[in-house]
Design a protein around this motif. Sequence first.
Motif, PDB file in Angstrom:
ATOM      1  N   ARG A 165       0.838  -1.088   0.142  1.00 60.22           N
ATOM      2  CA  ARG A 165       0.010   0.061  -0.156  1.00 60.22           C
ATOM      3  C   ARG A 165       0.742   1.270  -0.042  1.00 60.22           C
ATOM      4  N   TRP A 166       1.983   0.971   0.663  1.00 60.77           N
ATOM      5  CA  TRP A 166       2.931   2.316   0.735  1.00 60.77           C
ATOM      6  C   TRP A 166       3.549   2.740  -0.475  1.00 60.77           C
ATOM      7  N   PHE A 167       3.930   1.805  -1.267  1.00 62.63           N
ATOM      8  CA  PHE A 167       4.851   2.102  -2.629  1.00 62.63           C
ATOM      9  C   PHE A 167       4.089   1.469  -3.619  1.00 62.63           C
ATOM     10  N   THR A 168       4.441   2.142  -4.935  1.00 62.42           N
ATOM     11  CA  THR A 168       3.676   1.449  -6.231  1.00 62.42           C
ATOM     12  C   THR A 168       4.840   0.139  -6.560  1.00 62.42           C
TER      13      THR A 168
ATOM     14  N   ASP B 159      -1.934   8.831  -6.539  1.00 60.47           N
ATOM     15  CA  ASP B 159      -2.545   8.169  -7.715  1.00 60.47           C
ATOM     16  C   ASP B 159      -2.773   6.664  -7.597  1.00 60.47           C
ATOM     17  N   GLN B 160      -1.713   5.915  -6.818  1.00 61.79           N
ATOM     18  CA  GLN B 160      -1.658   4.556  -6.608  1.00 61.79           C
ATOM     19  C   GLN B 160      -1.599   4.237  -5.318  1.00 61.79           C
ATOM     20  N   ASP B 161      -2.036   5.206  -4.409  1.00 64.45           N
ATOM     21  CA  ASP B 161      -2.377   4.956  -2.914  1.00 64.45           C
ATOM     22  C   ASP B 161      -3.373   3.900  -2.567  1.00 64.45           C
ATOM     23  N   GLY B 162      -2.676   2.846  -1.983  1.00 65.92           N
ATOM     24  CA  GLY B 162      -3.546   1.615  -1.705  1.00 65.92           C
ATOM     25  C   GLY B 162      -4.182   1.896   0.235  1.00 65.92           C
TER      26      GLY B 162
ATOM     27  N   ILE C 150      -0.569  13.518  -7.122  1.00 64.84           N
ATOM     28  CA  ILE C 150       0.747  13.081  -7.694  1.00 64.84           C
ATOM     29  C   ILE C 150       0.755  11.881  -8.497  1.00 64.84           C
ATOM     30  N   GLU C 151       1.293  12.007  -9.511  1.00 68.79           N
ATOM     31  CA  GLU C 151       1.050  10.732 -10.446  1.00 68.79           C
ATOM     32  C   GLU C 151       2.446   9.710 -10.095  1.00 68.79           C
ATOM     33  N   GLY C 152       1.937   8.172 -10.295  1.00 68.58           N
ATOM     34  CA  GLY C 152       3.093   7.306 -10.138  1.00 68.58           C
ATOM     35  C   GLY C 152       3.428   7.268  -8.370  1.00 68.58           C
ATOM     36  N   CYS C 153       2.648   7.416  -7.740  1.00 71.66           N
ATOM     37  CA  CYS C 153       2.894   7.722  -6.169  1.00 71.66           C
ATOM     38  C   CYS C 153       2.154   6.828  -5.288  1.00 71.66           C
ATOM     39  N   GLY C 154       2.370   6.326  -4.475  1.00 72.32           N
ATOM     40  CA  GLY C 154       1.756   5.255  -3.437  1.00 72.32           C
ATOM     41  C   GLY C 154       1.380   6.143  -2.324  1.00 72.32           C
ATOM     42  N   HIS C 155       1.481   5.716  -1.072  1.00 70.69           N
ATOM     43  CA  HIS C 155       0.983   6.244   0.223  1.00 70.69           C
ATOM     44  C   HIS C 155       1.900   7.054   0.735  1.00 70.69           C
ATOM     45  N   ILE C 156       3.157   7.012   0.388  1.00 70.45           N
ATOM     46  CA  ILE C 156       4.229   7.718   1.312  1.00 70.45           C
ATOM     47  C   ILE C 156       4.993   8.652   0.230  1.00 70.45           C
ATOM     48  N   PRO C 157       4.433   9.589  -0.396  1.00 69.40           N
ATOM     49  CA  PRO C 157       5.178  10.534  -1.338  1.00 69.40           C
ATOM     50  C   PRO C 157       6.210  11.067  -0.860  1.00 69.40           C
ATOM     51  N   CYS C 158       6.642  11.409   0.466  1.00 67.62           N
ATOM     52  CA  CYS C 158       7.837  12.081   0.944  1.00 67.62           C
ATOM     53  C   CYS C 158       9.174  10.965   0.499  1.00 67.62           C
TER      54      CYS C 158
END
Length: 264
Positions: free
Chosen positions: A152-155, A210-213, A235-243
């Motif tokens: 869920r955190w990362f793409t 956009d890919q946050d689980g 933010i495109e191409g991003c999961g739950h932890i954009p930082c």
Amino acid sequence: MAFVRANGIVLHHQVTGRPDAPALVFNNSLGSDFRTWQTVAPHFADRFRVVLYDKRGHGLSDAPPAPYTMDDHTDDLLALLDHLEIGSAALVGLSVGGMIAQRAAVRVPGRVRALVLCCTAAKIGAPELWAERIAAVEKGGIEPIADTVLQRWFTPDFHTNRRDEVAGWRNMLVRIPAHGYAGTCAAIRDADLTADAGRIDVPTLCIAGDQDGSTPADVVRNTASLIPGARFELIEGCGHIPCIEKPAALTQLIQSHLQEAFLV
């Protein structure tokens, strides 16, 4: 790094930047410590007094007996600000950190100058799902759920191309005290800030991956619609932890928002 007893517990924190500048506080997600901001926070040190800290049950801060409430976490933040003699601050909160930021903005509106709410919502998940996660952690610790959390955190792209980083962040996650993690899960389970969202009266930016689980974009967008004047960004191409996954994009969005809020 520094330690202070605030609200009855020891909080690990770090203060950088200009002592005479407006304060900017970063609050990280469930299952992480303030190292997750290491690529973002330094970009603000020339214009802000930057505060990072580990919430209760995480990192090097105390992990008192569970469960916790969202007001416990909010009280910790306010006690830390009191210790640092910070009267007001802009708050950047990720996931549960964003819930803490929302709660602070409603409880002490005069102390919150602006909000950046990353991958968060007024209400995150159903109570029964949190109850299942708490039971799993209480039974077997964080290790058995770690890979599911990281999905869920990362793409998928991040998992494929940055395997060593995924392994490192996994190490951070599984080393969080199990009862600290479960205690904060309980705080999220029991918190519904929906009714209070309309009372937030500071410049607010809501950001989703956009890919946050964990907090899908529509959930974040809905929270933005509840807060008067709030703006939503994806933010495109991003999961739950954009930082971690998209720090440059996140940094630019935070900078633009703080400029529009006349804090820089």
